[in-house]
Design a protein around this motif. Structure first.
Motif, PDB file in Angstrom:
ATOM      1  N   PRO A   1      -0.883  -3.336  12.033  1.00 28.81           N
ATOM      2  CA  PRO A   1      -0.188  -3.503  10.753  1.00 28.81           C
ATOM      3  C   PRO A   1       1.309  -3.743  10.917  1.00 28.81           C
ATOM      4  N   GLY A   2       2.006  -3.915   9.818  1.00 30.85           N
ATOM      5  CA  GLY A   2       3.437  -4.192   9.836  1.00 30.85           C
ATOM      6  C   GLY A   2       4.234  -3.232  10.699  1.00 30.85           C
ATOM      7  N   SER A   3       3.861  -1.976  10.679  1.00 29.70           N
ATOM      8  CA  SER A   3       4.606  -0.983  11.465  1.00 29.70           C
ATOM      9  C   SER A   3       4.518  -1.275  12.962  1.00 29.70           C
TER      10      SER A   3
ATOM     11  N   MET B   1       7.029  -3.833  13.678  1.00 26.99           N
ATOM     12  CA  MET B   1       8.347  -3.183  13.755  1.00 26.99           C
ATOM     13  C   MET B   1       8.550  -2.629  15.165  1.00 26.99           C
TER      14      MET B   1
ATOM     15  N   ARG C   1      12.484   4.047   8.516  1.00 31.20           N
ATOM     16  CA  ARG C   1      11.468   3.997   9.580  1.00 31.20           C
ATOM     17  C   ARG C   1      11.988   3.238  10.798  1.00 31.20           C
TER      18      ARG C   1
ATOM     19  N   VAL D   1      16.151  -4.602   6.349  1.00 26.42           N
ATOM     20  CA  VAL D   1      14.925  -4.955   5.639  1.00 26.42           C
ATOM     21  C   VAL D   1      15.261  -6.023   4.600  1.00 26.42           C
TER      22      VAL D   1
ATOM     23  N   ALA E   1      13.158  -7.391   2.265  1.00 29.09           N
ATOM     24  CA  ALA E   1      12.575  -7.033   0.964  1.00 29.09           C
ATOM     25  C   ALA E   1      12.124  -5.574   1.041  1.00 29.09           C
TER      26      ALA E   1
ATOM     27  N   THR F   1      10.322  -2.700   0.019  1.00 30.74           N
ATOM     28  CA  THR F   1       9.168  -2.455  -0.844  1.00 30.74           C
ATOM     29  C   THR F   1       9.243  -1.095  -1.539  1.00 30.74           C
TER      30      THR F   1
ATOM     31  N   VAL G   1       8.195  -7.867   6.000  1.00 32.07           N
ATOM     32  CA  VAL G   1       6.805  -7.530   5.697  1.00 32.07           C
ATOM     33  C   VAL G   1       6.452  -7.959   4.277  1.00 32.07           C
TER      34      VAL G   1
ATOM     35  N   GLN H   1      -0.983  -8.037   4.702  1.00 34.37           N
ATOM     36  CA  GLN H   1      -1.580  -7.549   3.449  1.00 34.37           C
ATOM     37  C   GLN H   1      -0.642  -7.528   2.255  1.00 34.37           C
ATOM     38  N   LYS H   2       0.512  -8.188   2.377  1.00 29.16           N
ATOM     39  CA  LYS H   2       1.415  -8.202   1.218  1.00 29.16           C
ATOM     40  C   LYS H   2       1.307  -9.591   0.582  1.00 29.16           C
TER      41      LYS H   2
HETATM   42  C1  LIG Z   1       4.366  -2.280   4.094  1.00 24.73           C
HETATM   43  C2  LIG Z   1       5.673  -2.378   4.789  1.00 24.73           C
HETATM   44  C3  LIG Z   1       5.857  -2.011   6.130  1.00 24.73           C
HETATM   45  C4  LIG Z   1       4.782  -1.370   6.950  1.00 24.73           C
HETATM   46  O1  LIG Z   1       3.656  -2.141   7.051  1.00 24.73           O
HETATM   47  P1  LIG Z   1       2.256  -1.444   7.365  1.00 24.73           P
HETATM   48  O2  LIG Z   1       1.335  -2.605   7.392  1.00 24.73           O
HETATM   49  O3  LIG Z   1       2.004  -0.486   6.258  1.00 24.73           O
HETATM   50  O4  LIG Z   1       2.374  -0.760   8.671  1.00 24.73           O
HETATM   51  C5  LIG Z   1       7.092  -2.207   6.708  1.00 24.73           C
HETATM   52  N1  LIG Z   1       8.123  -2.714   5.999  1.00 24.73           N
HETATM   53  C6  LIG Z   1       7.996  -3.063   4.711  1.00 24.73           C
HETATM   54  C7  LIG Z   1       9.167  -3.628   3.989  1.00 24.73           C
HETATM   55  C8  LIG Z   1       6.764  -2.899   4.065  1.00 24.73           C
HETATM   56  O5  LIG Z   1       6.640  -3.234   2.778  1.00 24.73           O
END
Ligand SMILES: *Cc1c(COP(=O)(O)O)cnc(C)c1O
Length: 386
Positions: free
Chosen positions: A72-74, A77, A102, A146, A148, A150, A177, A200-201
């Motif tokens: 996932p996004g994390s 990162m 984070r 960041v 955007a 969220t 993300v 998934q966004k």
């Molecule tokens: C959702 C999100 C993340 C983390 O992504 P995951 O898929 O939940 O690990 C990181 N940064 C932003 C800005 C997000 O919206």
């Protein structure tokens, strides 16, 4: 036999209008249901090159090092930060919400000297403050922020931040993300060195993949490291041998084959629609939501120039009941929205209009449900009072 084993899991039918995951198109789900093939199958390698090309288009970059991290996004990162920073390196990280926070934690674990720069949640990163910090600390190697946020619904000026970082000789690491496919991203034009996103966004794919891209400058930086990248799995010099050009691909890890079918299909749909059309659809859905909530007497948290169309932070009025309203949306209307986090817990609702979520019929459905719940609550309050 235990009931758990007798019945397959059937997910309820929800409309996902929270901070992610977003609704997934049936074409994408169907692509995912294709037969699994080998991750070194020649036809799979063709699929990977197409994904790479479509990601380069989405990020507006010619970066060779553009691919999807299997997580996932994390994890994206982690990939950006852990490839670039070495123990002791100074990194400036803008914190205006959950995800900048984070980023600081990841960088600390990577052994970096983190210089956090705080902004009130609900406001953007101020490029001037970035510049002041870079002037004050002469040896900052990286700037992280960041695009955007969220957690608050705020967008920051990526182009201005990257230009300042570059002027002071620092590499820029950007969290995209939530921005990818929802608002414009121009990696090469802005001069961003490392970026990570999520499936998934606004891409409207199931969670579990993180598109990333590294500039040639960033790749060179990784190659010049004195210490090995802390994570074997995320070391881009090795992952690139699997995702890289037309040369023989070497086994690195087993790619999440079916998830990549889904990413391919969602990117294909994105480019069929066109990036500009996708941004415009997100904007239109946002404006429709804004006019609907204004009519209901509700307000957005964020000042107009910094609002994200794909993430709307709505101030919870004192007369409304946060958890009760969200539960009622989910249980009575099958609509998921997000709660506030950290200092904004109980103060905002987060309405995501991401990817497939950003359509007029979804906004209508949400507004009608909100109207009904709010008038129900008002009637209850009235009858309690009398
Ligand atoms: C959702 C999100 C993340 C983390 O992504 P995951 O898929 O939940 O690990 C990181 N940064 C932003 C800005 C997000 O919206």
């Amino acid at each position: 036999m235990n009931r758990t084993f007798r019945e397959s899991f059937l997910p309820p039918t929800r409309l996902l209008l929270g901070p992610g995951p977003s609704p997934v198109a049936s074409e994408v789900l169907m692509a995912m249901a294709g037969q699994t093939i080998g991750h070194l199958d020649p036809s799979f390698i063709g699929l990977m090159s197409e994904i790479k090309t479509m990601l380069q288009m989405a990020f507006a970059t010619s970066n060779e090092a553009t691919f999807a991290v299997a997580g996932p996004g994390s994890l994206g990162m982690d990939a950006c930060l852990l490839n670039l920073i070495e123990p002791g390196d100074k990194i400036l990280i803008a914190r205006n919400g959950v995800f900048g926070t984070r980023m600081c934690e990841v960088a600390l674990r990577g052994g970096a000297q983190v210089i956090p720069l705080d902004f009130v949640w609900g406001t953007p990163v101020d490029p001037q403050s970035i510049e002041d910090a870079l002037v004050h600390h002469r040896d900052i190697k990286f700037v992280g922020f960041v695009h955007a946020e969220t957690s608050t619904g705020v967008q920051s000026d990526a182009s201005a931040i990257a230009a300042i970082a570059r002027k002071h000789g620092a590499l820029t690491i950007m969290d995209a993300v939530t921005s990818l496919a929802g608002i414009p991203i121009k990696l090469d034009e802005w001069g961003i060195d490392a970026v990570y996103s999520g499936s998934q966004k606004c891409l409207s794919c199931p969670p579990g993949l993180s598109p990333v891209s590294f500039s040639p400058r960033a790749v060179e930086h990784v190659k010049q490291r004195k210490t090995p990248v802390l994570s074997w799995f995320l070391d881009i010099t090795q992952v690139m041998a699997y995702w890289g050009g037309d040369k023989a691909r070497a086994y690195h890890h087993t790619a999440p084959v079916n998830s990549l079918y889904a990413l391919h299909e969602s990117l294909r749909r994105l480019h069929l629609e066109g990036l500009e059309a996708s941004f415009e659809r997100h904007r239109a859905a946002h404006l429709q939501l804004l006019s609907g909530i204004t009519a209901l007497g509700l307000e957005l948290l964020v000042d107009e120039p910094y609002r994200l169309p794909q993430l709307n932070a709505i101030k919870i009025p004192s007369t409304a009941h946060d958890a009760q309203l969200r539960a009622s949306l989910l249980n009575d209307f099958n609509i998921e929205i997000g709660a506030g986090l950290g200092p904004l817990a109980g103060k905002i609702w987060r309405i995501g209009l991401m990817g497939e979520g950003a359509r007029a019929e979804n906004v209508d459905r949400l507004l009608n449900a909100l109207k009904e719940i709010m008038s129900r609550h008002a009637n209850e309050a009235l009858s309690m009072a009398s």
